[in-house]
Scaffold this motif. Structure first.
Motif: not given
Length: 130
Positions: A77-81, A95-100
């Motif tokens: 997930l971190a790589a994708l984001v 929002s993806l960074r916050d969830g990560l």
């Protein structure tokens, strides 16, 4: 002996039906914007990681805890984001960074022996999370 539920189809017919189905799927996916595909994949990774961190909404949440699997999912997930953030726009990336980040913190909290700062899942892509 007769089996009414089975219908014999020659190999060529099955191949043609498969190609037709694949063509239909390709047309369907062609209509979907890249940002939607990326965010959908990220949400799937996020959901799976949350369950593996023991954050499921069911009574057996603790039974789903698997930090080895969670580490893999969070790192992916971190790589994708990180890789897609410049292309998907700040609104989606934020929002993806916050969830990560929430998952990284949940992983650290669930760990009996927490990783050193900067060594947690995905932190080689995001930097240290505390």
């Amino acid at each position: 002996m007769s089996n009414d539920s089975f219908t014999y189809r020659p190999e060529e017919q099955r191949a043609a039906e498969g190609a037709e189905s694949a063509g239909s799927a390709a047309r369907d996916i062609a209509d979907v914007a890249a940002v939607e595909v990326i965010t959908t994949a990220a949400v799937h990774l996020m959901s799976a990681a949350a369950v593996k961190c023991g954050l499921a909404d069911d009574a057996d949440a603790e039974g789903h805890l698997d930090l080895d699997e969670a580490r893999k999912l969070i790192t992916a997930l971190a790589a994708l984001v990180t890789a897609s953030a410049p292309d998907i726009g700040n609104q989606h990336a934020r929002s993806l960074r916050d969830g990560l980040r929430s998952l990284q913190l949940a992983f650290r909290e669930a760990s009996v022996v927490p990783d050193a700062l900067g060594e947690g899942p995905g932190e080689k892509f995001t930097g240290p999370v505390s």
